[in-house]
Design an enzyme around this catalytic site. Structure first.
Site, mmCIF file in Angstrom:
data_model
loop_
_atom_site.group_PDB
_atom_site.id
_atom_site.type_symbol
_atom_site.label_atom_id
_atom_site.label_comp_id
_atom_site.label_asym_id
_atom_site.label_seq_id
_atom_site.Cartn_x
_atom_site.Cartn_y
_atom_site.Cartn_z
ATOM 1 N N ASP A 172 0.859 -1.189 0.000
ATOM 2 C CA ASP A 172 0.000 0.000 0.000
ATOM 3 C C ASP A 172 0.891 1.234 0.000
ATOM 4 O OD1 ASP A 172 -2.675 1.245 0.169
ATOM 5 O OD2 ASP A 172 -1.917 2.057 2.042
ATOM 6 N N SER A 173 0.287 2.365 -0.326
ATOM 7 C CA SER A 173 1.055 3.611 -0.296
ATOM 8 C C SER A 173 1.416 3.982 1.149
ATOM 9 C CB SER A 173 0.252 4.729 -0.951
ATOM 10 O OG SER A 173 -0.975 4.902 -0.280
ATOM 11 N N CYS A 205 -3.642 -0.906 -2.454
ATOM 12 C CA CYS A 205 -3.899 0.492 -2.790
ATOM 13 C C CYS A 205 -4.719 0.587 -4.086
ATOM 14 C CB CYS A 205 -2.552 1.197 -2.969
ATOM 15 S SG CYS A 205 -2.674 2.918 -3.430
ATOM 16 N N GLU A 220 -5.389 9.283 8.000
ATOM 17 C CA GLU A 220 -3.946 9.182 8.241
ATOM 18 C C GLU A 220 -3.606 9.811 9.605
ATOM 19 O OE1 GLU A 220 -2.159 7.545 5.884
ATOM 20 O OE2 GLU A 220 -0.244 7.792 6.881
ATOM 21 N N CYS A 258 -10.760 3.487 -1.546
ATOM 22 C CA CYS A 258 -9.454 3.937 -1.082
ATOM 23 C C CYS A 258 -9.195 3.168 0.215
ATOM 24 C CB CYS A 258 -9.493 5.439 -0.829
ATOM 25 S SG CYS A 258 -8.030 6.038 0.018
ATOM 26 N N HIS A 308 -7.862 3.751 2.896
ATOM 27 C CA HIS A 308 -8.065 4.435 4.178
ATOM 28 C C HIS A 308 -9.519 4.419 4.629
ATOM 29 C CE1 HIS A 308 -4.103 5.879 3.286
ATOM 30 N NE2 HIS A 308 -4.034 6.585 4.403
HETATM 31 N N1 DGL Z 1 -3.796 3.921 -0.571
HETATM 32 C C1 DGL Z 1 -4.401 4.885 -1.462
HETATM 33 C C2 DGL Z 1 -5.576 4.279 -2.218
HETATM 34 O O1 DGL Z 1 -6.144 3.280 -1.830
HETATM 35 C C3 DGL Z 1 -4.877 6.112 -0.734
HETATM 36 C C4 DGL Z 1 -3.846 6.991 -0.110
HETATM 37 C C5 DGL Z 1 -2.922 7.717 -1.071
HETATM 38 O O2 DGL Z 1 -3.342 8.702 -1.712
HETATM 39 O O3 DGL Z 1 -1.777 7.300 -1.130
HETATM 40 O O4 DGL Z 1 -5.922 4.787 -3.253
#
Ligand code: DGL
Length: 269
Positions: free
Chosen positions: A11-12, A74, A153, A185, A187
């Site tokens: 994930d990011s 992600c 976050e 997303c 999050h």
């Molecule tokens: N993990 C990213 C997603 O699911 C969201 C957070 C980001 O912008 O890095 O798209």
């Protein structure tokens, strides 16, 4: 490849922990390696090329760690980096968009599906194209919600702050009469209770779609076919972050509650 090789999760940042949580339910006897690219997040506001190359670097890192399959948790990275990774890596790689759409299309009754995601995910139109493969009559409307990524976050999962942010974004759907909302997303499922509270207050029945479970099941089908499912007595999770390991570790410990043995490392890739 061996049965006790770990499963890679990318994930990011920490958002993918919502997916890892579900993976741990579906795969209680597997080892995992999770990487959060905390140095380069948020991915949602970066260019497609940039997201594609960072995604590949992180996935390649997991491949070098000897994983037997990878989940791109992600959504933004799935939209811009899944195809490239599937072409270049010789292990199975699954993303979250197709599993989410395969569920949303089953639960919508009026064929109007809303998507709340990063701006990058919405702009990519990948959700729209994918859901239309299941049913071309479905209309999908997406809204980009960068502030919601930041709220989560910062640990605002279920309070007035996050409720206000969500309400503002939901107002952008205006008169789009959706009955299904994809939390597109990583999050956002962490703030699921806040979404539920808002819909309850508005007296609206909306089905929330979290891609995680279907994604885990999709990977399980692949590993079962390849006879690569594990039965580890004491599975282990190795966590990697590309920046600020202390903050990352805190969030992991708040979100993930397992008996698994865990290790944490900062990596430079
Ligand atoms: N993990 C990213 C997603 O699911 C969201 C957070 C980001 O912008 O890095 O798209």
């Amino acid at each position: 490849m061996k049965k006790n090789d770990p499963i890679g999760v990318f994930d990011s940042g920490v958002g993918g922990l919502s997916v890892l949580k579900e993976l741990l339910k579906v795969f209680p006897e597997e080892n995992f390696k999770y990487i959060g690219d905390t140095l380069r997040m948020p991915y949602g506001v970066r260019t497609p090329k940039d997201v594609e190359s960072s995604t590949f670097e992180c996935l390649n890192f997991l491949a070098e760690q000897g994983v037997k399959g990878i989940v791109i948790a992600c959504n933004t990275a799935t939209c811009y980096g899944l195809k490239n990774a599937q072409e270049k890596l010789d292990i199975p790689v699954v993303g979250v968009v197709e599993p989410a759409c395969s569920y949303a299309y089953l639960v919508t009754k009026n064929n109007k599906v809303a998507l709340i995601a990063t701006e990058g995910t919405v702009k990519s139109k990948v959700y729209e194209e994918t859901i239309k493969k299941f049913n071309k009559n479905i209309v999908l409307k997406g809204v980009g919600a960068p502030q919601l990524v930041l709220d989560v976050e910062n640990g605002n999962l279920n309070n007035d702050i996050v409720e206000k942010t969500i309400t503002n974004y939901l107002n952008e759907f205006e008169d789009f009469d959706y009955d299904t909302l994809i939390l597109g997303c990583t999050h956002f499922p962490l703030a699921r209770e806040a979404f539920e509270k808002i819909f309850e207050k508005q007296n609206r029945k909306v089905k929330l779609v979290d891609p995680a479970n279907r994604t885990a099941v999709a990977l399980k089908d692949i590993l079962r076919k390849d006879d690569l499912l594990n039965q580890e007595k004491n599975p282990k999770i190795d966590f990697f972050s590309t920046n600020n390991l202390g903050k990352f570790k805190n969030t992991v410990e708040n979100v993930i509650d397992t008996d698994n043995e865990e290790s944490f490392k900062e990596v430079f890739i």
